[in-house]
Design a protein around this motif. Structure first.
Motif, PDB file in Angstrom:
ATOM      1  N   LEU A  87      -8.935  -1.352   0.518  1.00 13.20           N
ATOM      2  CA  LEU A  87      -8.934  -0.752  -0.819  1.00 13.20           C
ATOM      3  C   LEU A  87     -10.342  -0.478  -1.340  1.00 13.20           C
ATOM      4  CD1 LEU A  87      -6.149  -3.060  -2.253  1.00 13.20           C
ATOM      5  CD2 LEU A  87      -5.916  -0.656  -1.735  1.00 13.20           C
ATOM      6  N   LEU A  91     -11.100   0.833  -7.208  1.00  7.82           N
ATOM      7  CA  LEU A  91     -11.329  -0.369  -8.008  1.00  7.82           C
ATOM      8  C   LEU A  91     -10.046  -0.867  -8.659  1.00  7.82           C
ATOM      9  CD1 LEU A  91     -14.721   0.382  -9.774  1.00  7.82           C
ATOM     10  CD2 LEU A  91     -14.273  -0.842  -7.665  1.00  7.82           C
ATOM     11  N   VAL A  92      -9.300   0.075  -9.270  1.00  7.34           N
ATOM     12  CA  VAL A  92      -8.107  -0.340  -9.999  1.00  7.34           C
ATOM     13  C   VAL A  92      -7.060  -0.898  -9.035  1.00  7.34           C
ATOM     14  CG1 VAL A  92      -6.194   0.505 -11.379  1.00  7.34           C
ATOM     15  CG2 VAL A  92      -8.517   1.226 -11.908  1.00  7.34           C
ATOM     16  N   ASP A  93      -6.900  -0.211  -7.880  1.00  4.40           N
ATOM     17  CA  ASP A  93      -5.921  -0.698  -6.902  1.00  4.40           C
ATOM     18  C   ASP A  93      -6.313  -2.081  -6.381  1.00  4.40           C
ATOM     19  OD1 ASP A  93      -4.376   1.467  -7.212  1.00  4.40           O
ATOM     20  OD2 ASP A  93      -5.033   2.513  -5.418  1.00  4.40           O
ATOM     21  N   MET A  95      -7.833  -4.392  -8.057  1.00  5.78           N
ATOM     22  CA  MET A  95      -7.438  -5.369  -9.072  1.00  5.78           C
ATOM     23  C   MET A  95      -5.937  -5.622  -9.020  1.00  5.78           C
ATOM     24  SD  MET A  95      -9.778  -4.081 -12.219  1.00  5.78           S
ATOM     25  CE  MET A  95      -9.289  -5.236 -13.448  1.00  5.78           C
ATOM     26  N   LEU A  96      -5.167  -4.537  -8.857  1.00 11.04           N
ATOM     27  CA  LEU A  96      -3.714  -4.706  -8.814  1.00 11.04           C
ATOM     28  C   LEU A  96      -3.310  -5.524  -7.597  1.00 11.04           C
ATOM     29  CD1 LEU A  96      -2.740  -1.096  -9.830  1.00 11.04           C
ATOM     30  CD2 LEU A  96      -2.468  -3.154 -11.199  1.00 11.04           C
ATOM     31  N   ALA A  97      -3.950  -5.255  -6.459  1.00 15.25           N
ATOM     32  CA  ALA A  97      -3.603  -5.995  -5.246  1.00 15.25           C
ATOM     33  C   ALA A  97      -3.936  -7.477  -5.420  1.00 15.25           C
ATOM     34  CB  ALA A  97      -4.350  -5.418  -4.048  1.00 15.25           C
TER      35      ALA A  97
END
Lengths: 288, 343
Positions: A87, A91-93, A95-97
């Motif tokens: 990833l 960046l956002v993905d 954090m979600l992961a």
């Protein structure tokens, strides 16, 4: 007079615990610009490693100073290899992961160990300040925070690994053209950040309720500290911990611990409005 | 014309759904009606995040803050007024004010997505601690005791507007909640089709370019954030109406994570996606709760990781793309009425 000493000790311990619980998060954020939402669960894993080791008969100092950071550090490297590396640049993905990871760790720990609290007792005794009683563990935590910061400074400033890390932090592309592999640096960073978090978890084990969801109690403060400090690992962390730890403890002394946290948060939001990139983005730009 | 087609489809779909909602009590038993009511209330919450994240580009990790504030506001106001109508209005107003304040500091501060996500998450965590600590007689607003970690039991549920003596039956509460979901959905569809909607999508796609065209991204983002807060607060009132009970766990991390998961698996940049994701996941969590082998958090976390890695667009957009490409192969592709989403 005695009360002043006690409040002073509280402030020192508040700052020290902010440094400890935020250090691993700050290292990962400073280097990789991502916020690890599984941070609280890494703390919890450090605490669990300590408690399980002590219950298995290991010396408590060895358990919290060696076993906890090594175990969580290994977990960090595995997580980076199996999840984070796919990833990069999202960046956002990321954090979600890591948020998904945090749920998996909480759920997995609950499935294995259940919700029960397994505790270890604080290894140091107490001391008297006039009419008040305080624990020797508090100054020990402050010493550990000081030691951790000194170690980070020494490694970043005086070793080759630190030099490479600072180069990647400033400009990953340029570092890559000079023969550094940023992916490996990120892997090491994530492992080191996780290890520091594991150490903090181990140190908290004797003074916190060790349950699978214990991470949630710490992440709010850790997030505020790192966001308020900005991307500079050392100075951002120290300045934000100092400021927020002071505000939090004084406010908690004047009201209640919970309102202390609310006041801390309000202070942090105002700070973010004035300094959107954190304290270090304004005052310690480009420093460690 | 294309826009009209999209809207027609939404209207037809909504009309069918409305008929289903109104006739459901005829062939579904009471327990399932109650279950569906909470699903629909949560779907309204999912829409609020689906709107501000999918269309406004605002990465809010703490949508539960507004949901919980709405729920608590409704509970306190309903106990004090003994009438649900002003309580529902307040349950929308208070979260909007809170969203305006919080949004002002974050959006006008110009902080990045990552910071915004972290700060909104922190807000929900702190509200959880704050409300949790309000046990005891000292913490009460009017006649309403906040109750700390015990929550507030016995909250008056919805009554007929203007007639506090007439309390809605569970079937009527279900119809109200279901129709509310459709109204919110259609309202958001209209909003997105309006010039305001086009501007916020433009800002999501490229903030600098939108600013250079003369739109101040900050005020548009703030209004989007406030609309999200209003819908989440309304969802909170619907939720309390379902259970007649509210406790601090509605601010807890677990629910914040679930809302994000609903939107992720349903699909960002659609409105139907978050509803589908919400219903699927609610059903799944209920099923997991019925057995002992797996912990719900474990399954939810694994689902989130799998979707982020493998289906980052979510179910609804992925299905839509598959259908589109099937049509394209046959050479009679329907006009693309969807809004392209940058993921």
């Amino acid at each position: 007079m005695d009360i002043a000493i006690i409040v002073g000790l509280d402030v020192v311990s508040g700052i020290a615990s902010l440094v400890l619980i935020s250090a691993g998060l700050a290292v990962i954020f400073g280097m990789m610009k991502i916020i690890n939402l599984a941070h609280g669960e890494f703390l919890m894993l450090g605490a669990y490693a300590t408690v399980l080791a002590v219950n298995a008969g290991v010396n408590i100092w060895f358990a919290m100073l060696v076993i906890a950071p090594v175990f969580v550090g290994l977990v960090g490297v595995i997580v980076e290899r199996c999840l984070i590396q796919f990833l990069y640049g999202r960046l956002v993905d990321t954090m979600l992961a890591t948020w998904g990871l945090s749920l998996v760790i909480v759920g997995g720990t609950t499935m294995i160990f259940g919700n029960t609290i397994v505790g270890v007792s604080s290894p140091l005794g107490g001391f008297q300040v006039g009419a008040y009683q305080s624990s020797l563990y508090t100054p020990f935590l402050a010493l550990m925070a000081l030691f951790l910061m000194t170690a980070v400074f020494a490694v970043m400033r005086y070793t080759r690994a630190g030099l490479i890390a600072r180069a990647v932090m400033q400009n990953p592309d340029m570092a890559a053209t000079l023969g550094v592999n940023p992916a490996r640096v990120y892997m090491a960073t994530f492992g080191a950040g996780a290890a520091m978090t594991g150490l903090a978890g181990g140190l908290l084990a004797p003074v916190a309720g060790v349950v699978p969801t214990m991470g949630a109690a710490y992440i709010a403060k850790a997030f505020i500290t790192v966001v308020g400090g900005g991307t500079s690992v050392l100075w951002g962390l120290i300045s934000a911990s100092g400021l927020f730890g002071f505000i939090n403890q004084i406010a908690a002394f004047l009201t209640t611990p919970v309102f202390g946290e609310v006041i801390l948060f309000i202070a942090a939001v105002i700070l973010i409005r004035l300094l959107p990139t954190g304290i270090s983005g304004r005052f310690f730009k480009g420093r460690l | 014309m294309q826009l009209l087609n999209g809207m027609t489809g939404a209207l037809i779909g909504s009309a069918i759904a409305a008929v289903g909602i109104l006739t459901a009590p005829l062939y579904v038993d009471l327990f399932q009606i109650m279950q569906l009511t909470v699903f629909a209330a949560m779907a309204v919450l999912a829409l609020s995040l689906g709107f501000i994240w999918g269309y406004g580009g605002i990465l809010c990790f703490g949508q539960t803050s507004f949901f919980g504030l709405g729920a608590y506001t409704y509970a306190v106001a309903a106990i004090n007024f003994a009438d649900s109508t002003p309580a529902i209005l307040l349950a929308i107003l208070i979260p909007v004010i809170f969203a305006a304040l919080l949004g002002y500091f974050m959006i006008y501060g110009g902080i990045s997505d990552v910071y915004l996500g972290v700060i909104t998450l922190t807000v929900s965590l702190i509200l959880f601690n704050l409300v949790n600590s309000t046990a005891g007689d000292f913490y009460k607003i009017g006649d309403a005791r906040l109750g700390g970690f015990n929550g507030m039991p016995g909250v008056p549920t919805f009554n007929l507007p203007g007639n506090p003596g007439y309390i809605l039956t569970p079937e009527q509460a279900w119809m109200v909640t279901g129709i509310a979901l459709i109204v919110v959905y259609l309202g958001l569809r209209l909003l997105i089709a309006s010039s305001f909607g086009r501007i916020i999508i433009a800002i999501r796609e490229n903030e600098t370019r939108a600013a250079l065209l003369g739109y101040d991204p900050r005020i548009y983002k703030l209004i989007t954030f406030m609309i999200g807060g209003a819908i989440a607060g309304f969802a909170g009132a619907l939720y309390v109406n379902w259970g007649a009970f509210v406790s601090p766990t509605i601010f807890a991390l677990g629910l914040s994570a679930q809302i994000i998961i609903w939107v992720i698996i349903g699909g960002r940049g659609t409105l139907i996606g978050p509803i589908i994701g919400c219903l699927l996941l609610q059903w799944l969590v209920t099923e997991i709760g019925a057995q002992q082998a797996f912990d719900a958090n474990f399954v939810l976390g694994a689902i989130l990781i799998v979707f982020v890695l493998l289906v980052p667009k979510g179910i609804a957009p992925t299905l839509r793309d598959m259908v589109m490409s099937r049509f394209a192969e046959r050479g009679d592709a329907p006009p693309d009425v969807s809004v392209k989403v940058k993921t």
